[in-house]
Each structure stands twice: as structure tokens, then as C-alpha cells.
Design an enzyme around this catalytic site. Structure first.
Site, PDB file in Angstrom:
ATOM      1  N   CYS A 129      12.627  27.462 -17.925  1.00  0.00           N
ATOM      2  CA  CYS A 129      12.041  27.097 -19.226  1.00  0.00           C
ATOM      3  C   CYS A 129      12.806  25.966 -19.903  1.00  0.00           C
ATOM      4  O   CYS A 129      12.344  25.418 -20.902  1.00  0.00           O
ATOM      5  CB  CYS A 129      11.998  28.317 -20.132  1.00  0.00           C
ATOM      6  N   HIS A 264      11.087  25.984 -26.982  1.00  0.00           N
ATOM      7  CA  HIS A 264      10.377  26.601 -25.866  1.00  0.00           C
ATOM      8  C   HIS A 264       9.508  27.728 -26.421  1.00  0.00           C
ATOM      9  O   HIS A 264       9.962  28.522 -27.257  1.00  0.00           O
ATOM     10  CB  HIS A 264      11.390  27.130 -24.848  1.00  0.00           C
ATOM     11  N   ASN A 295       3.475  31.696 -22.572  1.00  0.00           N
ATOM     12  CA  ASN A 295       4.757  31.106 -22.197  1.00  0.00           C
ATOM     13  C   ASN A 295       4.570  30.402 -20.854  1.00  0.00           C
ATOM     14  O   ASN A 295       4.415  31.050 -19.824  1.00  0.00           O
ATOM     15  CB  ASN A 295       5.798  32.235 -22.101  1.00  0.00           C
TER      16      ASN A 295
END
Ligand code: UT7
Length: 339
Positions: A129, A264, A295
Site C-alpha cells: 500500500c 492511503h 482499499n
């Protein structure tokens, strides 16, 4: 003390642009919208629980025959359009991903070929990420060091291929997509210092269940990516705020100078907590793309950036603080001027 032996000749080295900046951003969201109700067909959960604990309402899943390379190329075309550049001007392609399903070769050379950046330097990075922010850091240093002119940085994931849809701790969180930006030369600073690092002692908290060797030798399931959610949550909330603050400090920027905060997209509650800890004033637009995109790991920051610019939520030319964090555990943060 080491003494450097006398050389007969001095090496010639490269010097690059004074500064770099992001020239353009693009994104690709797969067509299929997946609701929480659909996710709950496989886990004991509810739309309400998923919304309250993660902020996710929907996410996108790629089609079965849609690959990481397909999505990356689509986002790259958008970024080129936004930057007003052609593929032949791209000297380097960096693909940040953990879901390209080939151990080798990397996705980047195939993406470069696909978009027409033939013979570009092309390589993948695995920083989960945080991959996009790592890519921006590398691109900035390459442009300023003279080893690249225009660098295409892509964050792309097809997490639906690597998620156990029956795992209650992770099935609802991940989505698919690609985001890209182009870093090139600039006369004025456009990318601040990157504050980055790792904590490998926590590597097990987000990981594939098994290695490829286990898959070959053992009677094991598909090695899906799973997560010790609460432990990662605590780390993100407590350890990432000082990293984001350090990125501001090193860039000489105060919270009130920012136009946008683009963390993020891991969990809406993590985003809210960072906003509070950084004491961001109300005028700073906060990326909340997770609600509709889930996500998407390496893709989440460029996708959120693209949405904020397209919707007018964040101004072109504005200052944005971005921070990526995830499996490794690894993290990277920097202040950037939006294209
Ligand atoms: O992208 C890389 C970085 N990743 C992250 O930053 C993600 C970090 N972690 C998280 O976002 C959160 O930990 C999750 C969203 C994954 C989970 O939320 P949580 O609030 O940490 O849930 P939990 O695991 O602490 O569980 C709380 C309760 C438990 O019930 P009890 O013991 O309080 O009765 C769980 O059994 O919720 C229960 N639970 C669920 N309930 C319905 C756990 N998962 C679910 C579920 N549906 N899917």
C-alpha cells in the site's frame, strides 16, 4: 579510515533537473461495482458493520479476464493525456503492485510495451500500500539525478484474485483498480522530501498465507493475502501520524498551507484519526475515495488524487500531503504539488 585510491580518470556522472513535479494523474476503475451485501454472501457480516468499521460502501472488482497489466495500461493512458505527453517521451515505467500473478517477468516491461514506451527502463516494486509513494520518491530522485526524464509511476492491484472471500477479517476491505502519475523535470520544487522506512518485525501482520514453495510442496489453499486487522489498525493510527508530520516539517509546510490530504485508503477510521492527529484545518480537502473504491493498496492514492482533481475537491497546482503504509510493514510520505 578508508582511503580512496588515486584514479587516473574522473568518472563522468549524470546531473538531472533542478527539481521534479507531477505532470499528470490518471486512474482506471473496473466496471463492476460490488456491494457489501454481495460480500456478505460469503462471510457472517452486515452492510452496517462494514460501513461503520471501515467506511466502505462499495468496491470495484475487475473482470475475470482483466489483468493487472490491462488496468495499469488504462491508467497510464489517462495520465499521459492529463500530462499532455506521448508514450515515446516516457523514459521509465515503475509499476507498484503485489498482485501481478507472475513471479517473473514484472508487469512494467509489458505495460511499457503495451502503451508504446518501447525500450523504456521498466521494473516493478513490491511495497504494497506504500508502493505508489515509494515510486514517487524513486521517480523524483531519478529525474533530479539525471537517470530519467519522464517517469510513469503506476499503482495497480487486482486484489480480488488474492483475497479469500470467506475470510471475515479481509474479504470486505479490498478492491481492484489502477492509478498512475507522471513525474518529470521542473524549475521549481514540486515534490518534497520523502519520509520513509519499514518495520520488518511485523511482516506477518499482512501477508500471503503461504509461500509459493508451500503451494508447490504442501496440501495448502490458494495463498490469499490476509491481515491481522486490529494490530495493523493500531500501528497505522499511532505510528503514521508522526511520519506524515515529519513529511510536512521536512518540506517546510504547515498543516494550514495544505489544500489536500491524500492518505492511503485503508479504513475511514484511520483517515479520520490521522486528520485529527495532524490537526488539519477544515479547508484541507480529505480523500475519502475508500467509500466507493475500497482499499486498492498501491492504487489507492493516485485513484483518490484523480477523483479529487476531477471533482474539483482539490485544486490543480495545490499542495497535497500523501502517505502510504502497509504490508512489510513499510511506509512513505511526501508533500507534492498537484498537477
Ligand atoms: O491496506 C494496508 C493496511 N491495512 C489497514 O490499515 C487495515 C487496518 N485494519 C482495519 O482497518 C480494521 O482492523 C478492520 C476494518 C480490518 C477490522 O475492524 P476492527 O474494528 O479492527 O474489527 P475487529 O477485528 O477488532 O473486530 C471487532 C468485532 C469483533 O467482535 P467482538 O469480539 O467485539 O464481539 C469481531 O468478531 O467485530 C467482529 N468482526 C466482524 N463482525 C462483522 C470482525 N470482523 C467482522 C466482520 N463482520 N467482517
Amino acid at each position: 579510515m578508508t582511503t580512496i585510491p588515486q584514479q587516473r580518470r574522473t568518472l563522468t556522472t549524470t546531473t538531472g533537473a533542478a527539481y521534479s513535479r507531477i505532470w499528470g494523474v490518471g486512474g482506471y476503475r473496473p466496471e463492476r461495482v460490488v456491494t457489501n451485501e454481495e460480500i456478505c454472501e460469503h462471510i457472517d457480516s452486515s452492510d452496517q458493520w462494514i460501513r461503520e468499521r471501515s467506511g466502505i460502501i462499495t468496491r470495484r472488482f475487475a473482470a475475470a479476464d482483466e489483468t493487472v497489466v490491462d488496468m495499469a495500461a488504462a491508467a497510464a493512458h489517462e495520465a499521459l493525456r492529463s500530462a499532455g505527453l506521448t508514450a515515446s517521451q516516457i523514459s521509465t515505467v515503475i509499476v507498484a503492485t503485489v498482485t501481478h500473478p507472475y513471479q517473473t517477468p514484472g508487469a512494467a516491461p509489458i505495460v511499457a510495451e503495451r502503451i508504446g514506451a518501447t525500450s523504456a527502463v521498466a521494473f516493478d516494486i513490491s511495497a504494497a500500500c506504500a508502493g505508489y509513494c515509494h515510486g514517487i520518491a524513486l521517480a523524483n530522485d531519478m529525474v533530479r539525478g539525471g537517470s530519467a526524464t519522464f517517469v510513469l509511476v503506476i499503482g495497480v492491484e487486482k486484489l480480488s484474485d488474492f483475497t479469500d472471500k470467506t475470510d471475515r477479517g479481509s474479504a470486505f476491505i479490498f478492491g481492484d483498480g489502477a492509478g498512475a502519475s507522471i513525474v518529470g523535470p521542473s524549475d521549481v520544487p514540486g515534490i518534497g522530501p520523502t519520509v520513509w522506512g519499514s518495520d520488518g518485525s511485523k511482516w506477518k501482520t499482512i501477508s500471503q498465507r503461504h509461500s509459493w514453495i508451500d503451494v508447490r510442496d504442501g496440501d495448502v489453499d490458494w495463498p490469499a493475502i490476509t491481515m491481522e486487522g486490529p494490530e495493523v489498525f493500531r500501528w497505522a493510527v499511532w505510528a503514521m501520524a508522526p511520519i506524515a508530520q515529519a513529511a510536512l516539517d521536512q518540506a517546510g509546510i504547515k498543516a494550514e498551507d495544505l489544500d489536500a490530504f491524500i492518505p492511503h485508503q485503508a479504513n475511514m477510521r484511520i483517515i479520520d484519526s490521522l486528520v485529527k492527529k495532524l490537526k488539519l484545518p477544515d479547508h484541507v480537502a480529505v480523500a475519502r475515495d475508500i467509500a466507493e473504491t475500497g482499499n486498492t493498496s498501491a492504487a489507492s492514492i493516485p485513484l483518490a488524487t484523480q477523483r479529487m482533481l476531477d471533482s474539483g475537491e482539490a485544486p490543480h497546482g495545490g499542495l497535497a500531503l500523501q502517505i502510504g503504509f502497509g504490508a512489510g510493514l513499510v511506509y512513505a510520505a511526501q508533500v507534492v504539488v498537484l498537477p
